[in-house]
Design an enzyme around this catalytic site. Structure first.
Site, PDB file in Angstrom:
ATOM      1  N   ASN A   9       0.868  -1.179   0.000  1.00 26.05           N
ATOM      2  CA  ASN A   9       0.000   0.000   0.000  1.00 26.05           C
ATOM      3  C   ASN A   9       0.901   1.224   0.000  1.00 26.05           C
ATOM      4  OD1 ASN A   9      -1.837   2.023   0.446  1.00 26.05           O
ATOM      5  ND2 ASN A   9      -2.321   1.431   2.560  1.00 26.05           N
ATOM      6  N   HIS A  96      -9.793   1.398   4.116  1.00 27.93           N
ATOM      7  CA  HIS A  96      -8.573   1.619   4.906  1.00 27.93           C
ATOM      8  C   HIS A  96      -8.865   2.639   6.013  1.00 27.93           C
ATOM      9  CE1 HIS A  96      -4.558   2.838   6.045  1.00 27.93           C
ATOM     10  NE2 HIS A  96      -4.128   1.690   5.522  1.00 27.93           N
ATOM     11  N   GLU A 166      -5.958  -4.492  10.386  1.00 27.88           N
ATOM     12  CA  GLU A 166      -4.932  -3.480  10.647  1.00 27.88           C
ATOM     13  C   GLU A 166      -5.321  -2.673  11.885  1.00 27.88           C
ATOM     14  OE1 GLU A 166      -2.585  -2.255   6.922  1.00 27.88           O
ATOM     15  OE2 GLU A 166      -4.452  -1.158   6.864  1.00 27.88           O
ATOM     16  N   SER A 214       2.919  -1.549  10.565  1.00 26.97           N
ATOM     17  CA  SER A 214       4.357  -1.570  10.888  1.00 26.97           C
ATOM     18  C   SER A 214       5.017  -2.910  10.592  1.00 26.97           C
ATOM     19  CB  SER A 214       4.573  -1.172  12.351  1.00 26.97           C
ATOM     20  OG  SER A 214       3.975   0.074  12.590  1.00 26.97           O
TER      21      SER A 214
HETATM   22  P1  PGA Z   1       2.512   0.766   7.707  1.00 28.89           P
HETATM   23  O1  PGA Z   1       1.083   0.957   7.014  1.00 28.89           O
HETATM   24  O2  PGA Z   1       3.092  -0.524   7.221  1.00 28.89           O
HETATM   25  O3  PGA Z   1       3.308   1.965   7.274  1.00 28.89           O
HETATM   26  O4  PGA Z   1       2.261   0.735   9.193  1.00 28.89           O
HETATM   27  C1  PGA Z   1       0.205  -0.115   6.845  1.00 28.89           C
HETATM   28  C2  PGA Z   1      -1.110   0.361   6.267  1.00 28.89           C
HETATM   29  O5  PGA Z   1      -1.622   1.400   6.724  1.00 28.89           O
HETATM   30  O6  PGA Z   1      -1.676  -0.270   5.353  1.00 28.89           O
END
Ligand code: PGA
Length: 254
Positions: A9, A96, A166, A214
């Site tokens: 993403n 999202h 998430e 993350s």
């Molecule tokens: P990140 O984002 O890996 O930078 O934490 C994940 C996401 O929001 O899809």
């Protein structure tokens, strides 16, 4: 062994087409050597035409970060599934948390998921709680987010549904601040339970569950292996070719 599904993403990055092409080509080159992983890259819409040319004949699939629930019409600023599929996009991240924070409701996300699946896409439905309290209230929250979308789906739609769990509190942090794998395993089982209650065991088994928040090279293997998920949704680390390829490799081997 089933392939791991790893989705990039890119959010609202990078700012220049040349940079988008450089990152995509780097990923594509590295992916040709990886077995055991299916890779999808979701760039901003404006880069699709150029990236579609690069993606031709390769293993990396293209997706988008949102889609609207009509083919065309007076909907300023929206992009339809038909428009993006002209540039080979076949996957769509929907709901999202960064879009929900701008006002997307469960109802709107549900409409988008239904329409997008009908148009032949694989929908990556994102769910996740803002925070966690002792009383386990977040389970009710996740159930509500899921059921709002499930109520409009037919069993056969599940073939084109992926759920990305998430937790919002774990997005955009350092590797150490990602979710603990034991907590992730519990949530994975909970999502499977809700799917099974609603659609029955067999159809529910077809839905892949991803973790996002993350994900980095040094936590990807344990998240997949001990978290019970079928893959990962990667944000910032997906803009760094070396890091993303490392994630792909360790996840594929997990
Ligand atoms: P990140 O984002 O890996 O930078 O934490 C994940 C996401 O929001 O899809």
């Amino acid at each position: 062994m089933a392939q791991k599904l790893i989705i990039a993403n890119w959010k609202m990055f990078p700012t220049k087409p040349a940079e988008a092409k450089r990152i995509f080509s780097g990923i594509q080159k590295g992916v040709s050597k990886v077995r055991g992983a299916q890779t999808v890259v979701c760039p901003p819409y404006v880069f699709l035409p150029e990236l579609a040319k690069l993606a031709k004949g390769g293993k990396v699939k293209l997706g988008v970060q949102d889609l609207f629930y009509e083919e065309s019409g007076a909907f300023t600023g929206q992009v339809s599934p038909a428009m993006a599929s002209a540039y080979k996009a076949t996957w769509a991240i929907l709901g999202h948390s960064e879009r929900r924070a701008l006002g997307e409701s469960n109802e709107l996300v549900g409409r988008k998921v239904r329409y997008t699946i009908q148009q032949g896409y694989t929908a990556v439905l994102c769910v996740g709680e803002r925070g966690r309290s002792e009383d386990g209230e977040y389970y009710t929250f996740i159930r509500t987010e899921l059921e709002a979308v499930f109520s409009g789906l037919r069993r056969k739609d599940l073939e084109r549904l992926v759920i990305a769990y998430e937790p919002i509190w774990a997005i955009g942090k350092r590797a150490e601040e990602a979710m603990q794998t034991r907590d992730l395993m519990e949530m994975t089982l909970f999502i499977k339970k809700i799917l099974t209650e609603r659609f029955g065991r067999k159809p529910a088994e077809r839905v892949r569950i991803l973790y996002g928040g993350s994900v980095k090279p040094n936590n990807a293997a344990e998240l997949v292996h001990e978290g019970g998920v079928d893959g990962l949704l990667v944000g910032s680390a997906s803009l760094d070719v070396r890091q993303f390829l490392e994630i792909l490799n360790v996840a594929a081997a997990a």
